[in-house]
Structures are given as C-alpha cells and as structure tokens.
Design an enzyme around this catalytic site. Sequence first.
Site, PDB file in Angstrom:
ATOM      1  N   ASP A   1       3.517  -1.991  -4.756  1.00  0.00           N
ATOM      2  CA  ASP A   1       3.320  -3.230  -5.512  1.00  0.00           C
ATOM      3  C   ASP A   1       3.085  -4.401  -4.553  1.00  0.00           C
ATOM      4  OD1 ASP A   1       4.099  -1.506  -7.563  1.00  0.00           O
ATOM      5  OD2 ASP A   1       6.179  -2.153  -7.430  1.00  0.00           O
TER       6      ASP A   1
ATOM      7  N   LEU B   1      -2.258   5.257   2.263  1.00  0.00           N
ATOM      8  CA  LEU B   1      -2.042   6.549   2.904  1.00  0.00           C
ATOM      9  C   LEU B   1      -0.568   6.807   3.213  1.00  0.00           C
ATOM     10  CD1 LEU B   1      -5.042   6.366   5.395  1.00  0.00           C
ATOM     11  CD2 LEU B   1      -4.957   7.630   3.226  1.00  0.00           C
ATOM     12  N   ASN B   2      -0.187   8.072   3.159  1.00  0.00           N
ATOM     13  CA  ASN B   2       1.162   8.458   3.546  1.00  0.00           C
ATOM     14  C   ASN B   2       1.388   8.067   5.002  1.00  0.00           C
ATOM     15  OD1 ASN B   2       1.489   9.620   1.017  1.00  0.00           O
ATOM     16  ND2 ASN B   2       0.912  11.659   1.714  1.00  0.00           N
TER      17      ASN B   2
ATOM     18  N   GLY C   1      -1.044   2.390   6.135  1.00  0.00           N
ATOM     19  CA  GLY C   1      -2.491   2.192   6.220  1.00  0.00           C
ATOM     20  C   GLY C   1      -3.183   2.483   4.907  1.00  0.00           C
TER      21      GLY C   1
END
Length: 292
Positions: A233, A201-202, A205
């Site tokens: 990554d 998520l932006n 999280g």
Amino acid sequence: MFDIVAIGNLNYDVTLLVERFPEFHEKVIAKKAHFGLGGAAGNTASWLSQMGLKVGFIGAVGNDEIGEAHISYFKKIGVDVEGIKVVNEPSGIAISMIKNEDKRIVKHLGANAHREIDLEYLSRARYIHMSSNPKEIIEKTAKFAHKRDIPVFLDIGEAELPKSVEDKITYLLMNEDEFKRKYGSLENLQAVKSKNLIITLNGGGALLRNERGEIFKVKGLSAKVIDSTGAGDAFDAGFIYGIIKGWRLKEAATLGTFLAYLSVQKVGARTAIIGIEEIKKKAKELNIELPF
C-alpha cells in the site's frame, strides 16, 4: 475536485509477531502486538493525504467504535469522508500472525461488503485508485472512468480482473506472486492488456512495462523486515504520487519502493506514514534522487 479518490476496504488490524505459529489446539505467546486502523486502500489514501494531495474515499464502515475511529482519523488527516457509508454491520477486521517474513492473515469483510460506488462523487476525481475490490466494483468503476478519461490505478491483489475492462486500466499493480498465479512466468508481461503494468518483486524492487511495451526494472532497498503489512500500500502511494506529479514511470516506482522500504521497518500498516517534507529529507539521506 479531488486529486484522487480511493476505493476499497477499511479494517481494524490486529498484528501479532510470533516466534513460531501455533500447532493444532496450541496457544503461543506473541513477542509483540500492534492494533490499529488498516485496509489496503485506506492505507494508501492515508499516505497520499499526508503527502499533501486532496484525497476522497469510497468505502463502508460499521456503526461501531471502529467505524467512528476510521472516520475520525480520516477527518484528522484531511481525507474526505463523504463517500464512506455507515451500515449496521460490524466494521471489517484483519488478524495477522507474523514470523519473520512469513505471514498468515484471516480477514472478515464485515461492513466492507456493503460499499457502493457513488458516480457523482467519483466524477470529482482527477485520478482513481482501487485496491481489494470485488469484480463488480472494478468493472463499474473502470467503465465509468474510461468514459470520463479519468486514469485508473488498480492494485488487483487476489481479486479477479474482468477481461472486459483490462484494457481500460491505466496502471495495473500487483506483486510477483499474484502475477505468477494469474499470468504464469514474469516473461508474460506483454500478455497483460492494461496500458501500464507494475509488479513489485519479492525481496524488493519492481518490474515495469509501459504503454509502448518497454520494460524497466527498479532496484529495491535493503531493509530488515519487521512487518510487511501495508508495504504494498505504501508502494502504491509513492507510485501514485509520482504519476500525479507528472514523473516518469521509473521515478514514480522508485518513490514507491522507498516508501515500502520505510514501511517494512515498522509494525503496523500506518505507523511509518510521514509527510512529504520528511520523505524528501529521508530520501536525501539515502542519496535517492527524485524530482520533487
């Protein structure tokens, strides 16, 4: 046998931290620069090898100094290089300009466009990880793995996910923006046919959907973002490590979130990489409970 074989790009990264992006025909002076080896799958493979897993790699590099550096680095940290082709094309390169959390990237595939799937080499894998791969390689690898009952991690990125193999992907990973471009709202998690779905998520999280359709959320860790290059990554590496070690989905994603947190505080895709004992130590300092 390998714990995991990673398939994807090997690039040389040039990262420039700037106060502002240049206008048309304008030059700006970078406040900081970093040069180093990169490539999404290569970054994840590097983390996993340093964490103690036996890692193989399928990719391609040029017959040049950058190609030599990739192979030398992998040999040094214990990633097997038998699956890496050396071709008469320049090695891949990625140039990034970063202003706070805004990032602009230009890439040239170079030798990466010439990688080929060696099925004999792939058959030695307990797990397979793909990142930044074209449709044809995703399709061929997923079908082969499905026949062999080899679990597949796929970080789809900007690539097209072939409908013919969507249900053959064990763990489909992507970030929030990529999911919205492909599937629309985050409410559409059940529309994705992969067995498990992991969305970073932006702001940190992750959102998870398991094989039974249950949805979980993992909180992110607050960090001052210096450079987000390689953070996804690093997340992949933590998540993959947890799954291979038999952890639950949420625990694996928590480790992924923690490694991403470490990554964004350094400039460059691999500068934050540390071994498993150091990871355990740092996690304990932050009171992050994981089943190491």
